[in-house]
Design an enzyme around this catalytic site. Structure first.
Site, mmCIF file in Angstrom:
data_model
loop_
_atom_site.group_PDB
_atom_site.id
_atom_site.type_symbol
_atom_site.label_atom_id
_atom_site.label_comp_id
_atom_site.label_asym_id
_atom_site.label_seq_id
_atom_site.Cartn_x
_atom_site.Cartn_y
_atom_site.Cartn_z
ATOM 1 C CG HIS A 58 33.648 33.550 37.810
ATOM 2 N ND1 HIS A 58 34.238 34.429 36.932
ATOM 3 C CD2 HIS A 58 33.532 34.223 38.963
ATOM 4 C CE1 HIS A 58 34.451 35.593 37.537
ATOM 5 N NE2 HIS A 58 34.028 35.499 38.778
ATOM 6 C CD GLU A 108 34.826 32.501 33.978
ATOM 7 O OE1 GLU A 108 33.603 32.310 34.054
ATOM 8 O OE2 GLU A 108 35.421 33.376 34.648
ATOM 9 C CB CYS A 123 32.118 38.183 37.645
ATOM 10 S SG CYS A 123 32.631 38.645 39.307
#
Lengths: 735, 244, 79
Positions: B216, B218, B99
């Site tokens: 994302h 994560e 990002c």
């Protein structure tokens, strides 16, 4: 002391009596700096002049309440050495002027309240109320407010995971922008906003101080002092989430290193309010040197420095030994930090400009002795004594069409257009995403979770403020229970019109008492909040709207419940004894264009039993979905569960109320639960309290079918309902 | 949930460094995600650090570095640590920018192209489907080529742009790693959430040791909070480092 | 004709972008820079005519600028 025709105190919003009061507390006439500070501290916004006596009736303590009202936020014990800090606040007036910055700084303010307690903010929720979306101005406001919340919250990395969105004409000239923030803190790291220890330092850090907000939130009349220099006095505060993010990290580092005696944010009332409240809580005094305050603009007057509402600033009380540590952390995060004062033992707030003392006031008078007012309440004529009969309105010819119209209502349809603009996933704690009964965040490293919801229903409170407020609390608790959480506490944002009017005062009084009753019965004490009065324009007030932010504890994040149907063949059960009514319903407004009648009262005892039963059914693994009957009645409740899962439902109701009332009437104490046939006996066994359970149908197929007394009244494809429900907000905004 | 310094086999853990810029806000999420993997450990790197001693992989996390004022990533790229990251990448170290981290890699010239504001002009946060275009590189080899994974995006400026020549080069070198797709893996306009050229969601450099992506991973390493499709990225890195 | 519109934050209004840039410049060796304010520049073409200035003013006030927090000025350049 006068300026032009009117005396200065009047231009600052004080009454002659209040001015006399100030003189007698000082033993002399105040100078202008002092008068400005008093007018701020004794404003409705800071001094709670019309609300304080009534707010005393709210229950504020409980075994889990570590901090009730009076600090920057309430704190609730959730076990394992952890606690939740939470608070809700309004930013209605600033948002009506400049929606983007109004909403952004609203988030900024409430977030500071949370980390001022030493808590790391983990979630925001934003209950929003606007006028009808058919008007261009309302779209502009909605767009700006949502973008403002998104801009600030997203940048801070705090997920906005819930809230409310409501459109009704009563908010056309006064939108409501309430924001709630929730933080997580270990018990032994909780900070207080107190300044104590003579000789300790007062350090101001964060942004520089400008003329923001002067003539804004609190001293509405001060602009007239220099109306030629309008440019000099912008009332709009501009938010800087980047600086606030650095402030947040810096404050939590100071907390972890144990460097702080006390921490306070600067909000409404600026330095005046923050310093006097810190001194008040520490039982001390403060000497403040305004010459030390870093300024953004030249030529600021001392009073302007004291009342500026510039954002992203904090005030810390620090021992001389820890000064270097605090300064080092501020330097690391590139934040201005300056010693602006020191703690004294004299109980006074003294203002210096260099060596010259320019103000000297007793802290107690500023903080605790704002005058309070009780107005004679007047019951408005529109409050009815009786409910409308079921056949008050003509029966719609096409009930399927009515269902679709309700699902398309901007008060019921999907809020995805809004929450898609919020980073609702950052921090990776969302066990339940937006769009359900409540938001649930997990606690990393624990099985526990925290469920959060906000609730407000101005329309019902307008028809009956006491019953409405009881209902708001009950519904918030019901939402949490349907997610599988046990409600623990609330924070409230009381949005009303001008309290100096008897009718508004009546609404406020009734609502506060109703809220107190419900909070007592449901054991959800009030941990703080905010009162927003004067939400009225051209003599017309908003609907009285006590908004509740409630938190609950999820024992096991593996047992969170959602409202979508789960499996074909599951049995649909209606739990609770609530009887539907059209009074104050979305159906009444949307289909018949009226707001009228008397809303049903919630039986709090029954409500409590119902919720305990629902939670039990979830914990035991019996319930496979749970959804409370609220806006749009039973039909919308069933439709929403069908839409969520893509699976249909067939329901047979007994002959009873007229079909439209049975379908769309709204009621407390009613929850739809689905369960496997095989588990029904187990459900019966845990129903010790004898909650009414009706078996009404089965999950399956691809249509929503409802019949009453053997006669079909609804037969709508799930896909059609889903499309209308999913797309109508976006269409309304774009259209 | 702390990282274990040693794996069960006794060899050194794979070491991730998570850069913290002022304004980063997915640093903790990245740290937490990495720390849950057996055989991995994470540590934070401050943006003023100038050394990346002993690291196997550097993560530039999401957020709003320096408020994203001026242009996303424009100020962060001048942070002292970025010099070290550049050297690290030149020496073949693994760098992943997620990002805002991707935006910084673009501003820093470690990856080609630039970001525009989303086509819809609004911030977009939602789960998207991604098709893995290149599963033969250090960050994705645990996926299959053509596999569709669900990973969230959350950004205002993720509308990837590159000139024609640059695009041809990306394609020729298999540098387009993931694209926005529909559920069945088709690259369609409807599946493009931000207007990115060619539905590009993530790219790598020519030597495929620098990877930038808007989604994302994560955030989807735990099914309790939305899915586990992102684990493959970190598992790929761990495997790659262990077998290097 | 062509209009060149310059939009800047009102004097006294916080400009977070300006502050962030001002803080970043010294790190790159540009010392002593102050007063950074970030605004917008807009170009547009509009029909020639007497009322062009007035029209531009309205456009700025209604849409191009947010007069609550921004100032604007514009130049009209004949083609």
């Amino acid at each position: 002391m006068t300026t032009g025709q009117k005396p200065a105190y009047e231009l600052l919003g004080l009454k002659a009596r209040e001015y006399d009061d100030i003189c007698s507390r000082l033993g002399r006439e105040p100078n202008y700096v002092e008068l400005a500070i008093f007018s701020l501290m004794w404003s409705e916004h800071c001094g709670y002049k019309h609300s304080r006596p009534l707010l005393k009736n709210l229950p504020t303590s409980g075994e889990r309440i570590l901090q009730g009202p009076g600090e920057n936020a309430g704190i609730i014990d959730i076990g394992e050495g952890l606690a939740i800090a939470m608070k809700i606040e309004s930013h209605n007036h600033p948002s009506a002027i400049e929606p983007f910055q109004g909403a952004a700084t609203g988030i900024g303010g409430i977030v500071r309240d949370i980390f001022a307690m030493g808590a790391r903010p983990v979630a925001c929720l934003d209950p929003l109320h606007f006028g009808s979306l058919e008007k261009a101005r309302q779209k502009f406001l909605l767009d700006g407010v949502v973008a403002g919340v998104a801009s600030y919250g997203n940048c801070m990395g705090i997920p906005t995971i819930g809230g409310e969105l409501h459109f009704e004409d009563a908010y056309e000239d006064n939108c409501l922008v309430n924001v709630m923030c929730v933080g997580m803190v270990e018990h032994d790291k909780i900070l207080k906003a107190s300044a104590s220890g003579e000789g300790n330092l007062i350090i101001l850090f964060g942004s520089t101080t400008g003329r923001d907000g002067i003539g804004g939130a609190s001293i509405l009349a001060s602009a007239e002092f220099d109306e030629t220099a309008e440019e000099k006095r912008p009332t709009v505060q501009v938010g800087d989430p980047f600086t606030e993010k650095k402030l947040l990290e810096a404050c939590l580092e100071m907390r972890d290193q144990g460097l702080l005696v006390g921490l306070q944010d600067l909000g409404a009332g600026g330095l005046s309010s923050s310093a006097s409240e810190m001194a008040s809580k520490g039982g001390s005094g403060i000497d403040m040197n305004i010459a030390k305050v870093p300024l953004r603009e030249s030529g600021m007057e001392p009073f302007e420095i004291m009342i500026s509402e510039s954002q992203e600033r904090m005030l810390a009380c620090v021992t001389p030994a820890n000064k270097a540590g605090v300064m080092a952390i501020c330097a690391k995060w590139d934040l201005d930090a300056t010693v602006v004062g020191a703690v004294t033992g004299n109980g006074r707030l003294r203002i210096f400009d260099g060596d010259e003392m320019i103000g000297d006031m007793p802290v107690k008078a500023l903080v605790d002795e704002a005058p309070t007012y009780c107005i004679t309440p007047v019951r408005p004529l529109h409050e009815a004594d009786v409910a409308l009969p079921d056949d008050h309105y003509p029966l719609p010819g096409d009930l399927d069409a009515a269902l679709l119209e309700l699902l398309a209502s901007p008060n019921i349809c999907s809020r995805r257009w809004v929450y898609r603009q919020y980073d609702h996933m950052v921090q990776t704690n969302n066990a339940l995403w937006p769009g359900g009964e409540a938001a649930v965040i997990r606690i990393k490293g624990s099985r526990h979770g925290v469920a959060l919801v906000t609730d407000g229903n101005g329309r019902r409170c307008y028809l009956d403020p006491r019953r409405g407020a009881r209902l708001v609390v009950a519904e918030a608790a019901r939402n949490l229970s349907c997610a599988g959480a046990r409600p623990l506490a609330i924070t409230n944002c009381l949005n009303f019109g001008n309290p100096e009017k008897g009718e508004i005062y009546h609404q406020f009084q009734e609502a506060v008492e109703g809220m107190a009753e419900a909070c007592r019965e449901l054991e959800t004490p009030v941990t703080g909040g905010n009162v927003s009065f004067y939400n009225e324009s051209f003599g017309k007030a908003i609907y009285p709207n006590p908004v509740v932010g409630m938190m609950g504890l999820v024992e096991d994040t593996g047992r969170i419940m959602t409202h979508g149907f789960k499996e074909e063949g599951d049995v649909v059960l209606l739990l609770g004894g609530g009887r539907p009514a059209v009074d104050g319903s979305e159906y009444q407004l949307r289909i018949h264009g009226e707001v009228d009648g008397r809303i049903p009262d919630v039986d709090l005892n029954q409500e409590k039993k119902l919720q305990t039963f629902v939670r039990g059914a979830i914990l035991e693994g019996i319930a496979k979905s749970a959804h409370d009957v609220s806006d749009g009645g039973l039909a919308c409740c069933l439709a929403e569960s069908a839409i969520e899962s893509g699976v249909g439902v067939t329901v047979e109701l007994e002959a009873g109320p007229r079909p439209d009332v049975a379908l769309f009437g709204e009621t407390p104490e009613l929850v739809v639960v689905t369960a496997a046939e095989a588990d029904l006996e187990r459900l019966e066994r845990i129903n010790g309290a004898g909650v009414l359970v009706k078996r009404i149908g089965r999950v399956g197929g691809n249509r929503i079918r409802i019949s009453a007394g053997g006669k079909g009244i609804i037969d709508t494809p799930v896909a059609e309902a889903a499309q209308v429900w999913r797309e109508s907000l976006e269409e309304a905004v774009a259209g | 949930m702390t990282a274990s310094p040693q794996t069960h086999t006794g060899v050194h853990a794979v070491r991730f460094g998570v850069v913290v810029f002022p304004g980063s806000n997915c640093d903790a999420d990245s740290y937490d995600a990495v720390s849950t993997f057996a055989g991995a450990e994470a540590r934070y790197l401050w943006h003023k650090d100038e050394e990346l001693d002993g690291l196997d992989c550097v993560i530039l996390p999401g957020g709003f570095s320096y408020g994203d004022y001026l242009r996303c990533g424009a100020i962060a790229r001048f942070s002292p640590i970025m010099k070290a990251v550049r050297r690290f990448a030149e020496d073949g170290g693994l760098v992943i920018g997620i990002c805002n981290g991707f935006q910084i890699l673009l501003e820093a010239g470690l990856l080609p192209g630039a970001m525009h504001r989303n086509e819809g002009l609004r911030f977009v946060c939602q789960l998207v489907n991604l098709r893995v275009e290149n599963a033969a590189m250090p960050f994705t080899h645990r996926y299959d080529e053509g596999q569709v994974i669900q990973v969230p995006i959350a950004h205002m400026e993720g509308n990837y742009f590159i000139d024609e020549a640059g695009l041809s080069e990306l394609e020729a070198n298999k540098q387009i790693v993931i694209r926005y797709a529909n559920e069945s893996g088709e690259i369609t306009g409807e599946a493009n959430p931000n207007g990115s050229q060619g539905n590009i969601a993530g790219i790598c450099n020519r030597t495929s040791n620098v990877f930038g992506l808007m989604p994302h991973p994560e955030r989807v390493c735990d099914s309790l909070v939305g899915g586990a499709d992102g684990r493959g990225v970190f598992e790929s890195v761990i495997d790659f480092v262990k077998n290097r | 004709m062509k209009a060149k519109v310059y939009i800047t934050p009102k004097k006294g209004i916080l400009d977070p972008q300006g502050v962030a840039i001002e803080r970043a410049l010294p790190a790159l060796g540009f010392e002593g820079v102050g007063g950074v304010r970030v605004g917008k520049y807009i170009e547009l073409e509009l029909p020639d005519g007497e009322g062009a200035g007035e029209e531009m003013d309205k456009m700025c006030h209604k849409l191009l600028a947010n007069p609550i927090i921004e100032d604007y000025r514009f130049e009209l350049v004949p083609d």
